[in-house]
Structure formats: structure tokens, C-alpha cells
Motif scaffolding. Structure first.
Motif, PDB file in Angstrom:
ATOM      1  N   LEU A 139      34.576  40.844  38.109  1.00  0.00           N
ATOM      2  CA  LEU A 139      34.733  41.590  39.356  1.00  0.00           C
ATOM      3  C   LEU A 139      36.172  42.070  39.492  1.00  0.00           C
ATOM      4  O   LEU A 139      37.111  41.270  39.405  1.00  0.00           O
ATOM      5  CB  LEU A 139      34.384  40.685  40.544  1.00  0.00           C
ATOM      6  CG  LEU A 139      32.996  40.046  40.525  1.00  0.00           C
ATOM      7  CD1 LEU A 139      32.883  38.992  41.624  1.00  0.00           C
ATOM      8  CD2 LEU A 139      31.909  41.105  40.685  1.00  0.00           C
ATOM      9  N   ARG A 160      31.979  36.687  47.027  1.00  0.00           N
ATOM     10  CA  ARG A 160      31.663  35.560  46.145  1.00  0.00           C
ATOM     11  C   ARG A 160      30.550  34.683  46.744  1.00  0.00           C
ATOM     12  O   ARG A 160      29.637  34.253  46.050  1.00  0.00           O
ATOM     13  CB  ARG A 160      32.928  34.719  45.894  1.00  0.00           C
ATOM     14  CG  ARG A 160      33.917  35.394  44.945  1.00  0.00           C
ATOM     15  CD  ARG A 160      35.242  34.644  44.894  1.00  0.00           C
ATOM     16  NE  ARG A 160      35.043  33.254  44.497  1.00  0.00           N
ATOM     17  CZ  ARG A 160      34.901  32.851  43.236  1.00  0.00           C
ATOM     18  NH1 ARG A 160      34.930  33.735  42.257  1.00  0.00           N
ATOM     19  NH2 ARG A 160      34.733  31.585  42.960  1.00  0.00           N
ATOM     20  N   HIS A 173      37.327  37.016  39.050  1.00  0.00           N
ATOM     21  CA  HIS A 173      37.682  38.251  39.757  1.00  0.00           C
ATOM     22  C   HIS A 173      39.185  38.501  39.661  1.00  0.00           C
ATOM     23  O   HIS A 173      39.976  37.561  39.492  1.00  0.00           O
ATOM     24  CB  HIS A 173      37.243  38.193  41.227  1.00  0.00           C
ATOM     25  CG  HIS A 173      38.080  37.268  42.062  1.00  0.00           C
ATOM     26  ND1 HIS A 173      37.769  35.936  42.217  1.00  0.00           N
ATOM     27  CD2 HIS A 173      39.208  37.480  42.789  1.00  0.00           C
ATOM     28  CE1 HIS A 173      38.675  35.369  42.991  1.00  0.00           C
ATOM     29  NE2 HIS A 173      39.567  36.280  43.353  1.00  0.00           N
TER      30      HIS A 173
END
Length: 200
Positions: A139, A160, A173
Motif C-alpha cells: 500500500l 488497515r 504500507h
């Protein structure tokens, strides 16, 4: 990773016309207008490499860029809003899925998400699609410079949590900004790590 060169190779919608799958490949995708082209330019430190536009849905082809003559960076059409017909959008979705599901040298998909927004259904749906197919993804939250870090981190945490309703574990991420290059070295570092392990 130091970027020594970045060059455009080809644009198309046909999987059989893509470059030979002999080197590692990394795809960048996100909602239309998420700042994908700007981030690609920041990563490669090549201002005009990917064409940026204020018009969502500008990228309509699979664009291959060769970086350091060692790996491909792939700019994929955005999903979500685009000023085009439903038929065209459906065609894009078909060839994007065909690419993602069949490209043998694809190492990872970087899913770009606007850090200013709360979780959006089409972002979550796309992540779930990758998860179902077992496609590795990371991400990438964009536009970090547009608001405070606290607000960005709040939205990241919400995203999340939303993913955890489908996933046992959420992928890594990175919070990025194409203006400040925040997070760019981290993205390139991940690519470098995977490149070291790549075998044809």
C-alpha cells in the motif's frame, strides 16, 4: 537504489505485445487522480517520464518504463472515476486483470491510495482482488504533503482496519509525497531487495 536511467519502452493493451518477461517488473495502480504519474516521476527523478494530468483517467494503456536497464516500472490505468464510456472502462478492466493475473515476471503491485481520504470501496475491493489471486502488493499512501501527518496516519489506520475484515495480515504500507519525495527511497529500497532475489 540510485536511479541512473529511466526510459519509456512501450504502451499497449495487448499482453502478447509486452516486453519479454526476463527482468523483474513492478506495477503501479490506483484510483484515477491519486497522483500516480507524479509519484512515478518523483521515484525516477525524471520530471516528464509519466504524463501527469488534472483530468482523471488519463492513463488508458499499460505503460512500460525501463529503469537502470535492470527492471520495469509499469504504469497501469487507474480504476474508479474516468471520463469515458462504461464499455471502455469494462475493456480496461479486462486487460488490467489479464495483465495482473498472467504476467509471470510481475514481482509486486504498488496500490496507490490518497492519504487524505477515509477508506474507499473501490480501493478495498481492488486489494481484496489481489489477495484472492495471491498477488503480492504494498500500500502506497500518496499526497502526504497535503495535510498533517496525524490526519494521514489516522486514515491509514482506518484503511488497515477495514482490510483486516478480509485479510489475516495487512500488507506493508509507505506514506509518500511526490512533492517532497517522502517515502520514495523506501519504495526503491523494497524494489532493490526483490531485484536481488529475482531469477528468470
Amino acid at each position: 537504489m540510485i536511479i541512473k536511467s529511466a526510459e519509456f519502452v512501450c504502451s499497449n493493451t495487448r499482453i502478447d505485445k509486452l516486453p519479454p518477461p526476463t527482468i523483474p517488473e513492478y506495477a503501479f495502480i490506483g484510483r484515477s487522480n491519486v497522483g500516480k504519474s507524479s509519484l512515478i516521476n518523483a521515484l525516477t527523478q525524471h520530471k516528464g517520464l509519466a504524463k501527469t494530468s488534472q483530468t482523471p483517467g488519463k492513463t488508458q494503456l499499460i505503460n512500460h518504463f525501463l529503469v537502470n536497464k535492470e527492471w520495469f516500472l509499469v504504469d497501469l490505468p487507474g480504476y474508479g472515476y474516468a471520463k469515458t464510456s462504461k464499455t471502455n472502462r469494462s475493456e480496461w478492466e479486462k486487460f488490467i486483470k489479464k495483465y495482473l493475473f498472467n504476467r509471470e515476471n510481475l514481482q509486486c503491485v504498488f496500490v496507490l491510495i490518497d492519504s487524505r481520504l477515509t477508506p474507499q470501496k473501490n480501493d478495498l475491493d481492488f486489494c481484496c482482488l489481489l489477495g484472492e489471486k495471491g498477488i503480492p502488493f504494498i500500500l502506497i499512501f500518496t499526497k502526504a504533503d497535503k495535510q498533517s501527518k496525524i490526519k494521514s496516519e489516522h486514515n491509514i489506520e482506518l484503511f488497515r482496519k477495514a482490510l483486516l475484515t478480509w485479510f489475516e495480515e495487512v500488507p506493508p504500507h509507505i506514506l509518500t509525497s511526490s512533492e517532497t519525495r517522502n517515502g520514495c527511497d523506501e519504495v526503491l529500497g523494497l524494489i532493490d531487495e526483490v531485484n536481488q532475489r529475482f531469477t528468470v
